[in-house]
Design a protein around this motif. Structure first.
Motif, short mmCIF file in Angstrom:
data_model
loop_
_atom_site.label_atom_id
_atom_site.label_comp_id
_atom_site.label_asym_id
_atom_site.label_seq_id
_atom_site.Cartn_x
_atom_site.Cartn_y
_atom_site.Cartn_z
N THR A 64 -55.06 -31.79 -27.83
CA THR A 64 -53.81 -32.56 -27.76
C THR A 64 -52.77 -31.80 -28.58
O THR A 64 -53.02 -31.43 -29.72
CB THR A 64 -54.00 -33.97 -28.37
OG1 THR A 64 -55.06 -34.61 -27.66
CG2 THR A 64 -52.74 -34.79 -28.24
N TYR A 135 -52.24 -40.81 -31.99
CA TYR A 135 -52.50 -41.87 -31.02
C TYR A 135 -51.80 -43.19 -31.31
O TYR A 135 -51.76 -44.05 -30.44
CB TYR A 135 -54.01 -42.11 -30.92
CG TYR A 135 -54.74 -40.91 -30.38
CD1 TYR A 135 -54.84 -40.70 -29.01
CD2 TYR A 135 -55.33 -39.98 -31.23
CE1 TYR A 135 -55.51 -39.59 -28.51
CE2 TYR A 135 -55.99 -38.87 -30.73
CZ TYR A 135 -56.10 -38.68 -29.39
OH TYR A 135 -56.73 -37.59 -28.88
N LYS A 136 -51.26 -43.36 -32.51
CA LYS A 136 -50.65 -44.64 -32.86
C LYS A 136 -49.19 -44.50 -33.30
O LYS A 136 -48.32 -45.20 -32.81
CB LYS A 136 -51.44 -45.37 -33.95
CG LYS A 136 -52.86 -45.71 -33.54
CD LYS A 136 -52.86 -46.69 -32.37
CE LYS A 136 -54.26 -47.01 -31.92
NZ LYS A 136 -54.30 -47.84 -30.74
N ARG A 139 -47.32 -41.27 -30.56
CA ARG A 139 -48.16 -41.06 -29.36
C ARG A 139 -47.71 -39.82 -28.60
O ARG A 139 -46.55 -39.69 -28.24
CB ARG A 139 -48.10 -42.27 -28.44
CG ARG A 139 -48.79 -43.48 -28.99
CD ARG A 139 -48.68 -44.62 -28.00
NE ARG A 139 -49.23 -45.81 -28.55
CZ ARG A 139 -50.38 -46.34 -28.16
NH1 ARG A 139 -51.05 -45.79 -27.16
NH2 ARG A 139 -50.85 -47.42 -28.73
N GLN A 140 -48.69 -38.94 -28.35
CA GLN A 140 -48.39 -37.70 -27.65
C GLN A 140 -48.85 -37.82 -26.20
O GLN A 140 -49.91 -38.35 -25.91
CB GLN A 140 -49.10 -36.53 -28.32
CG GLN A 140 -48.70 -36.32 -29.77
CD GLN A 140 -47.23 -36.07 -29.95
OE1 GLN A 140 -46.66 -35.15 -29.37
NE2 GLN A 140 -46.58 -36.89 -30.76
#
Length: 142
Positions: A64, A135-136, A139-140
């Protein structure tokens, strides 16, 4: 549970490992060796499960890339670099520390544990931070 849940599972395993490390440290400072041993064993187990889940996830999902916000990217990359370098370094250190304890070589166990514990704690905590950032908080896109 789905494959997409693995990053959250990884963060939970890292968080659990940090809790066990902290409790294990507290117990050994109180000279409660049996409780220390149980906590450190639990930390090894949760960290091993983390590593299995992490490799499983990234073998399929790839990496990611942190892109946005651009102003935070250098901070993220600095944190990622320190986390990754220490995560690689900590594996043999944990093994050596564990083997010395299992062989009842507590003097040499203590010497390396003084280095292993803070690095392992840093890796566990920053693992949770990396999850939250990717993720929080920021966010990617995949």
């Amino acid at each position: 549970m789905t494959f997409a849940d693995l990053p959250a599972v990884n963060a939970c395993l890292n968080g659990l490992s940090a809790v066990f490390l902290l409790a294990g440290y507290r117990y050994i400072r109180q000279k409660n060796q049996p409780a220390h041993e149980r906590c450190m064993t639990a930390a090894v187990v949760t960290s091993t499960l983390f590593l299995i889940c992490y490799i499983t996830y990234h073998a399929k999902a790839g990496r990611t890339i942190f892109r946005d916000p651009a102003w935070f990217r250098p901070i993220y990359l600095a944190l990622l670099t320190s986390h990754t370098v220490l995560a690689v370094a900590i594996v043999p250190m944990v093994i050596i520390t564990l083997v010395r304890a299992l062989r009842l070589r507590f003097d040499s166990h203590r010497k390396i544990a003084r280095w292993t514990w803070p690095l392992w704690m840093y890796v566990s905590v920053t693992g949770v931070v990396m999850y939250l950032l990717l993720y929080k908080i920021f966010r990617q896109p995949r």
